[in-house]
Scaffold this motif. Structure first.
Motif, mmCIF file in Angstrom:
data_model
loop_
_atom_site.group_PDB
_atom_site.id
_atom_site.type_symbol
_atom_site.label_atom_id
_atom_site.label_comp_id
_atom_site.label_asym_id
_atom_site.label_seq_id
_atom_site.Cartn_x
_atom_site.Cartn_y
_atom_site.Cartn_z
ATOM 1 N N GLU A 118 1.216 7.166 -6.561
ATOM 2 C CA GLU A 118 0.171 8.168 -6.807
ATOM 3 C C GLU A 118 0.719 9.571 -6.613
ATOM 4 N N LEU A 165 -1.933 -1.656 -11.760
ATOM 5 C CA LEU A 165 -1.031 -2.453 -10.934
ATOM 6 C C LEU A 165 -0.839 -3.830 -11.553
ATOM 7 N N THR A 215 -7.195 2.361 -6.436
ATOM 8 C CA THR A 215 -6.305 3.329 -7.074
ATOM 9 C C THR A 215 -6.618 3.445 -8.557
ATOM 10 N N VAL A 237 1.944 1.994 -3.509
ATOM 11 C CA VAL A 237 0.847 2.576 -4.294
ATOM 12 C C VAL A 237 0.699 4.056 -3.974
ATOM 13 N N LEU A 290 -5.778 -4.032 -4.028
ATOM 14 C CA LEU A 290 -5.298 -2.661 -4.211
ATOM 15 C C LEU A 290 -5.702 -2.086 -5.567
ATOM 16 N N LYS A 291 -5.909 -2.954 -6.546
ATOM 17 C CA LYS A 291 -6.324 -2.475 -7.863
ATOM 18 C C LYS A 291 -7.637 -1.701 -7.791
ATOM 19 N N SER A 345 0.818 -1.219 0.000
ATOM 20 C CA SER A 345 0.000 0.000 0.000
ATOM 21 C C SER A 345 0.848 1.262 0.000
#
Length: 275
Positions: free
Chosen positions: A26, A72, A68, A22, A64-65, A19
């Motif tokens: 970002e 990924l 965000t 990510v 997580l895809k 995380s």
């Protein structure tokens, strides 16, 4: 498009969770981010993901895809160790990975089960292995590294070759010089095989920003040869912390332009390949 396909999180020897990578991507306006934990190896170690953790690793990436706008991707960096490592295809198929990075970090001398660790922060480990396993014969040791690289290229299926001249890192111009004919012949053969096997190279920045090497992997001359052969390239920071995901990317871009590259490749999610 801004991307990094070579990263290491806390599932292996990285320092930050998925995380955090990510979030960092970002903040740095990335478009794509690939996770490539070190694949399991068949001996006790402190750097590779455990086989039992591969399912949660892949599941967390999938989760997580949905959190965000980034694209990924899930991958592994697989070590090739003759007679010891599992086939790369095993990991790609079993866990439905997007791509595989192949690399040599542990060199196995002929007729030996002991391994020479050429990576990591401690130069003395490199020196001790050279003395113990190769009787301080640097030409024999380095040749074994390159021959293991050749065997990986000839026998495994993978997408990107990691830091393919990393053997130079702890050498630091002490035991051999990269312009010696025997060394250039080996490195040139690797470039030819990379082209023949349709493998992507990375310009890897980690040695520079960690101050363990005074050049990118691969060296300028090898990058120039790769460009003449039209071998595709990606920029990688080999990040082990989230803050490292674009370390020395600007310098790498300048180096690629200097070597004649006009573009890098990116992962095409629809077709599951680099282009």
């Amino acid at each position: 498009m801004k991307a990094n396909y070579h990263t290491h999180c806390t599932y292996c020897d990285g320092k930050d969770p998925l995380s955090a990578f990510v979030q960092s991507a970002e903040e740095r306006h990335f478009d794509q981010l690939g996770f490539s934990s070190h694949a399991p190896v068949p001996f006790e170690n402190g750097f590779a993901i455990q086989e039992s953790d591969l399912t949660p690793y892949c599941e967390e990436i999938e989760q997580l895809k949905g959190q965000t706008h980034l694209r990924l991707f899930k991958a592994l960096e697989c070590d090739f160790i003759p007679g010891m490592s599992q086939p790369f295809d095993h990991f790609k198929t079993q866990w439905n990975l997007d791509y595989i990075i192949g690399g040599v970090h542990l060199v196995r001398p002929q007729n030996s089960s002991e391994l020479w660790f050429i990576d990591g922060p401690k130069r003395e480990i490199y020196d001790e292995g050279l003395e113990k396993l190769f009787d301080s014969n640097i030409r024999k040791a380095v040749t074994t590294f390159w021959e293991q690289t050749f065997e990986m290229l000839e026998t495994e299926h993978f997408d990107i070759i990691a830091h393919f001249d990393k053997i130079k890192m702890h050498n630091q111009h002490r035991f051999f010089q990269e312009d010696e004919k025997w060394y250039t012949a080996l490195a040139d053969k690797a470039v030819q095989l990379i082209k023949q096997k349709d493998v992507i190279i990375e310009i890897n920045t980690r040695g520079l920003y960690k101050k363990r090497c005074d050049a990118f992997y691969p060296a300028t001359g090898l990058l120039q040869k790769a460009r003449k052969l039209d071998i595709p390239v990606v920029i990688s920071s080999d990040a082990h912390q989230a803050c490292e995901i674009d370390a020395y990317f600007a310098e790498a871009t300048t180096e690629l332009e200097r070597c004649g590259y006009g573009n890098v490749v990116h992962f095409d999610a629809e077709h599951k390949c680099f282009r």
